[in-house]
Scaffold this motif. Sequence first.
Motif, PDB file in Angstrom:
ATOM      1  N   ALA A 196       1.352  -2.856   2.776  1.00  0.00           N
ATOM      2  CA  ALA A 196       0.659  -4.081   2.036  1.00  0.00           C
ATOM      3  C   ALA A 196      -0.546  -2.773   1.203  1.00  0.00           C
ATOM      4  O   ALA A 196      -0.800  -2.547  -0.245  1.00  0.00           O
ATOM      5  CB  ALA A 196       0.017  -5.399   2.508  1.00  0.00           C
ATOM      6  N   LEU A 197      -1.049  -2.053   1.627  1.00  0.00           N
ATOM      7  CA  LEU A 197      -1.719  -1.077   1.360  1.00  0.00           C
ATOM      8  C   LEU A 197      -1.409  -0.398   0.358  1.00  0.00           C
ATOM      9  O   LEU A 197      -1.524   0.222  -1.128  1.00  0.00           O
ATOM     10  CB  LEU A 197      -2.361  -0.168   2.247  1.00  0.00           C
ATOM     11  N   TYR A 198      -0.287   0.050   0.450  1.00  0.00           N
ATOM     12  CA  TYR A 198       0.883   0.724  -0.314  1.00  0.00           C
ATOM     13  C   TYR A 198       1.372  -0.196  -1.857  1.00  0.00           C
ATOM     14  O   TYR A 198       0.963   0.135  -2.965  1.00  0.00           O
ATOM     15  CB  TYR A 198       2.150   1.149  -0.370  1.00  0.00           C
ATOM     16  N   ALA A 199       1.318  -1.171  -1.860  1.00  0.00           N
ATOM     17  CA  ALA A 199       1.918  -2.281  -2.776  1.00  0.00           C
ATOM     18  C   ALA A 199       0.170  -2.373  -3.118  1.00  0.00           C
ATOM     19  O   ALA A 199       0.378  -2.591  -5.225  1.00  0.00           O
ATOM     20  CB  ALA A 199       2.320  -3.476  -1.951  1.00  0.00           C
ATOM     21  N   ILE A 200      -0.588  -2.133  -2.681  1.00  0.00           N
ATOM     22  CA  ILE A 200      -1.997  -3.100  -3.549  1.00  0.00           C
ATOM     23  C   ILE A 200      -2.189  -1.910  -4.467  1.00  0.00           C
ATOM     24  O   ILE A 200      -3.077  -1.745  -5.478  1.00  0.00           O
ATOM     25  CB  ILE A 200      -2.740  -3.402  -2.497  1.00  0.00           C
ATOM     26  N   GLY A 201      -1.802  -0.563  -3.552  1.00  0.00           N
ATOM     27  CA  GLY A 201      -2.421   1.079  -4.795  1.00  0.00           C
ATOM     28  C   GLY A 201      -1.063   1.337  -6.125  1.00  0.00           C
ATOM     29  O   GLY A 201      -2.167   1.118  -6.779  1.00  0.00           O
ATOM     30  N   ILE A 202       0.169   0.364  -5.530  1.00  0.00           N
ATOM     31  CA  ILE A 202       0.625   0.616  -7.172  1.00  0.00           C
ATOM     32  C   ILE A 202      -0.113  -0.683  -7.850  1.00  0.00           C
ATOM     33  O   ILE A 202       0.126  -0.174  -8.824  1.00  0.00           O
ATOM     34  CB  ILE A 202       2.240   0.117  -6.374  1.00  0.00           C
ATOM     35  N   ILE A 211     -11.188  -5.125 -17.619  1.00  0.00           N
ATOM     36  CA  ILE A 211      -9.604  -4.926 -16.812  1.00  0.00           C
ATOM     37  C   ILE A 211      -9.435  -3.621 -15.797  1.00  0.00           C
ATOM     38  O   ILE A 211     -10.174  -3.924 -14.233  1.00  0.00           O
ATOM     39  CB  ILE A 211      -8.445  -4.848 -17.175  1.00  0.00           C
ATOM     40  N   LEU A 212     -10.792  -2.488 -16.298  1.00  0.00           N
ATOM     41  CA  LEU A 212     -11.129  -1.542 -14.987  1.00  0.00           C
ATOM     42  C   LEU A 212     -11.848  -1.907 -14.230  1.00  0.00           C
ATOM     43  O   LEU A 212     -11.512  -1.329 -12.563  1.00  0.00           O
ATOM     44  CB  LEU A 212     -11.288  -0.181 -15.746  1.00  0.00           C
ATOM     45  N   ALA A 252      -2.923  -1.107  -8.122  1.00  0.00           N
ATOM     46  CA  ALA A 252      -4.175  -1.145  -8.441  1.00  0.00           C
ATOM     47  C   ALA A 252      -3.694  -0.023  -9.662  1.00  0.00           C
ATOM     48  O   ALA A 252      -4.376  -0.194 -10.486  1.00  0.00           O
ATOM     49  CB  ALA A 252      -5.322  -0.522  -7.809  1.00  0.00           C
ATOM     50  N   VAL A 253      -2.850   0.906  -9.782  1.00  0.00           N
ATOM     51  CA  VAL A 253      -2.309   2.037 -10.983  1.00  0.00           C
ATOM     52  C   VAL A 253      -2.217   1.534 -12.539  1.00  0.00           C
ATOM     53  O   VAL A 253      -2.766   1.878 -13.151  1.00  0.00           O
ATOM     54  CB  VAL A 253      -1.179   2.898 -10.067  1.00  0.00           C
ATOM     55  N   PHE A 254      -1.164   0.513 -11.732  1.00  0.00           N
ATOM     56  CA  PHE A 254      -0.485  -0.257 -12.870  1.00  0.00           C
ATOM     57  C   PHE A 254      -1.970  -0.744 -13.484  1.00  0.00           C
ATOM     58  O   PHE A 254      -1.898  -0.941 -14.696  1.00  0.00           O
ATOM     59  CB  PHE A 254       1.038  -1.409 -12.581  1.00  0.00           C
ATOM     60  N   MET A 255      -2.867  -1.614 -12.998  1.00  0.00           N
ATOM     61  CA  MET A 255      -3.691  -2.126 -14.142  1.00  0.00           C
ATOM     62  C   MET A 255      -4.783  -1.159 -14.609  1.00  0.00           C
ATOM     63  O   MET A 255      -5.388  -1.535 -15.582  1.00  0.00           O
ATOM     64  CB  MET A 255      -4.612  -3.228 -12.888  1.00  0.00           C
ATOM     65  N   TYR A 291      -3.139  -0.396 -17.743  1.00  0.00           N
ATOM     66  CA  TYR A 291      -3.142  -1.234 -18.460  1.00  0.00           C
ATOM     67  C   TYR A 291      -4.560  -1.257 -19.283  1.00  0.00           C
ATOM     68  O   TYR A 291      -3.935  -0.943 -20.108  1.00  0.00           O
ATOM     69  CB  TYR A 291      -2.791  -2.262 -17.952  1.00  0.00           C
ATOM     70  N   GLY A 292      -5.197  -1.423 -17.917  1.00  0.00           N
ATOM     71  CA  GLY A 292      -6.903  -1.380 -18.733  1.00  0.00           C
ATOM     72  C   GLY A 292      -7.218  -0.308 -19.570  1.00  0.00           C
ATOM     73  O   GLY A 292      -7.684  -0.564 -20.496  1.00  0.00           O
ATOM     74  N   GLY A 293      -6.641   0.673 -19.420  1.00  0.00           N
ATOM     75  CA  GLY A 293      -7.487   1.659 -19.833  1.00  0.00           C
ATOM     76  C   GLY A 293      -6.248   1.785 -21.706  1.00  0.00           C
ATOM     77  O   GLY A 293      -6.918   2.730 -22.655  1.00  0.00           O
ATOM     78  N   TYR A 294      -4.648   1.692 -21.086  1.00  0.00           N
ATOM     79  CA  TYR A 294      -4.403   1.585 -22.022  1.00  0.00           C
ATOM     80  C   TYR A 294      -5.061   0.370 -23.706  1.00  0.00           C
ATOM     81  O   TYR A 294      -5.401   0.915 -24.825  1.00  0.00           O
ATOM     82  CB  TYR A 294      -2.780   0.881 -22.502  1.00  0.00           C
TER      83      TYR A 294
END
Length: 80
Positions: A17-23, A52-53, A25-28, A31-34
Amino acid sequence: PAYCNVEVAYTQFINIALYAIGIVAVFMFIYGGYIYMTSGGNQERAKKGRSILTWAVVGLVVVLVAATLVNVVVRFIVEK
């Protein structure tokens, strides 16, 4: 067998679950940075990117604190 142990099963579930949440979070963060970087002076779009960030950081902190608390409680219960 080790896989029948509640603590081992719980630990594996939490790690996945933590790995999935980490992934997520990285996408967010990406996306927020973009959104923020491509706002082109549009204040509304820049605000959306910052939002978003901010919420990605808040969500990640909440998940990590919750996982830590649950780990402490489970270890306390299993040791008794």
